[in-house]
Write an enzyme that holds these catalytic residues in place. Structure first.
Site, PDB file in Angstrom:
ATOM      1  CD  GLU A 178     -10.948   3.669  -7.901  1.00 33.89           C
ATOM      2  OE1 GLU A 178     -11.396   2.722  -7.240  1.00 33.89           O
ATOM      3  OE2 GLU A 178      -9.746   3.825  -8.130  1.00 33.89           O
TER       4      GLU A 178
ATOM      5  CG  ASP B 282     -10.828  -6.637  -3.994  1.00 31.08           C
ATOM      6  OD1 ASP B 282     -10.817  -5.761  -4.866  1.00 31.08           O
ATOM      7  OD2 ASP B 282     -10.776  -6.381  -2.785  1.00 31.08           O
TER       8      ASP B 282
ATOM      9  CD  GLU C 156     -10.895  -3.273   1.658  1.00 27.18           C
ATOM     10  OE1 GLU C 156     -11.039  -2.145   1.147  1.00 27.18           O
ATOM     11  OE2 GLU C 156     -10.219  -4.174   1.135  1.00 27.18           O
TER      12      GLU C 156
HETATM   13 ZN   LIG Z   1     -11.831  -3.321  -4.686  1.00 30.05          ZN
END
Ligand SMILES: [Zn+2]
Length: 397
Positions: free
Chosen positions: A143, A314, A212
């Site tokens: 990330e 998730d 989102e």
């Molecule tokens: Zn995520």
């Protein structure tokens, strides 16, 4: 010979078969697939076979296309997205051993019957741990999170070096390395461009959380909504593009890297067209979206434009489990008749592999029974290694 029926039978390619079946046969000690076809034709063709009752699906194992295993020690924290993010930040600060958390995550994923995952990785130790795992395939996405554009070059070179190092650790049949851009607003524009370029150049799978929440849309449109307060000083350099997050990613060229776009709840039809034109896959996380009050994924609109959709759980912070099977059934409850069980199974299997840049598997005649799963609401339902195969043995005697 044995026939196992299911509401949906899918060999991994093409259109799944409604009311289908897998026909199994034993050759010496191996149980293999004879065919995957309609239940009616299987029963007719093999009248002497043992017939087992119907389950939900028969398919190659579905994929959990988006998770955060290093958050597996975080308590399940439903609420609003704006309440959730500070809890994640606090949890990460207190987390002394992210590998221990990732280990718990790997155990949970395997216990849930999944062996192919897309995992977002923050730390060096977790990346090394995942690349060394056996019995787990998919992509470990390093990330990248850095909104300050003055640090873009520095972070880019560091990331490039780390990726080279991790790629040297990749093993066949284990997890591969990818990159995750955290979101279109928590990574600066120059860094978004550089990293997506690197993804193309080194053929690295790329994931981004996009659209989102409704707050994200407002933030990109004119800098309003809850994000200025949520992110505070961290996003002090933010200059809204006036576009949607998808429109922004398209404009600055990120979509050319064909990133996999995670969440995609708040999108309009122009966004979906853009995504489809770029050939991106989208990951739907139904329980996380519901638990964080993010809204409802417009699956029918993606289906209308032919977008490939995958399914992800998730993290355990926003979802009750790491079972992609439970996620599929949540999606079924959420979307009702607008999405067929056939489309759901295809998404979980083929869509999942596409999301990770992997070749979707195909199961056919002669393949070992371990290449597919018979599954229901909570996961794989039959232990084909013991009960069923013994049963076939008895029949053959
Ligand atoms: Zn995520």
């Amino acid at each position: 010979m044995m026939i196992i029926g299911a509401e949906v039978a899918y060999n991994g390619l093409g259109t799944p078969q409604p009311n289908g079946a897998v026909v199994l046969q034993r050759r010496k000690s191996q149980v293999t697939v004879l065919s995957i076809e309609s239940y009616g034709s299987a029963v007719k063709a093999f009248p002497d076979a043992v017939v087992l009752g119907k389950d939900f699906a028969i398919s190659p194992p579905p994929v959990n296309a988006h998770t955060h295993l290093d958050l597996s020690k975080m308590p399940y924290s439903p609420g609003s997205y704006e309440e959730f993010i500070p809890q994640v930040v606090r949890h990460r600060r207190r987390l002394t051993d992210p590998v221990e958390a990732a280990k718990i995550g790997v155990e949970r994923v395997k216990a849930a019957g999944t062996t192919v995952i897309g995992d977002i990785v923050k730390s060096d130790s977790v990346m090394r741990f995942l690349l060394n795992q056996t019995g787990l395939r998919g992509v470990a996405y390093l990330e990248v999170f850095e909104p300050d554009p003055t640090l873009a070059k520095k972070v880019f070179f560091e990331t490039e070096e780390r990726i080279k190092e991790y790629q040297a650790l990749e093993k066949p049949s284990c997890m591969q390395v990818g990159i995750s851009l955290h979101s279109p607003h928590t990574v600066s524009e120059p860094l978004l461009k550089e990293i997506s370029g690197l993804s193309v150049q080194r053929n690295l799978p790329l994931q981004i959380h996009v659209s989102e929440t409704s707050g994200e849309i407002a933030f990109h449109k004119d800098g309003t909504g809850p994000f200025p307060e949520l992110y505070g000083d961290l996003l002090r350099n933010w200059k809204p593009s006036g576009l949607t997050p998808v429109g922004y990613l398209a404009k600055i060229g990120v979509l050319k890297a064909r990133p996999t776009l995670v969440h995609m709840v708040h999108v309009n039809e122009a966004d979906v067209r853009e995504v489809q034109r770029a050939g991106c896959t989208v990951v739907h996380c139904p329980r996380s979206n519901a638990n964080l009050n993010c809204g409802r994924f417009p699956w029918a609109m993606f289906a209308k434009h032919g977008t490939t959709v995958a399914i992800g759980t998730d993290s355990l912070g926003s979802s009750q489990s790491l079972s992609v099977y439970e996620e599929v059934h949540e999606a079924m409850a959420l979307h009702g008749n607008s999405i067929s069980p056939l489309a759901l199974v295809r998404s979980a299997v083929k869509g999942g592999h596409r999301a990770l840049g992997l070749r979707p598997p195909k199961v056919g005649r002669g393949d070992d029974q371990t290449q597919f799963q018979v599954w229901g609401r909570r996961g794989p339902n039959l232990d084909l290694g013991i009960g069923v195969t013994d049963n076939i043995g008895e029949i053959d005697k």
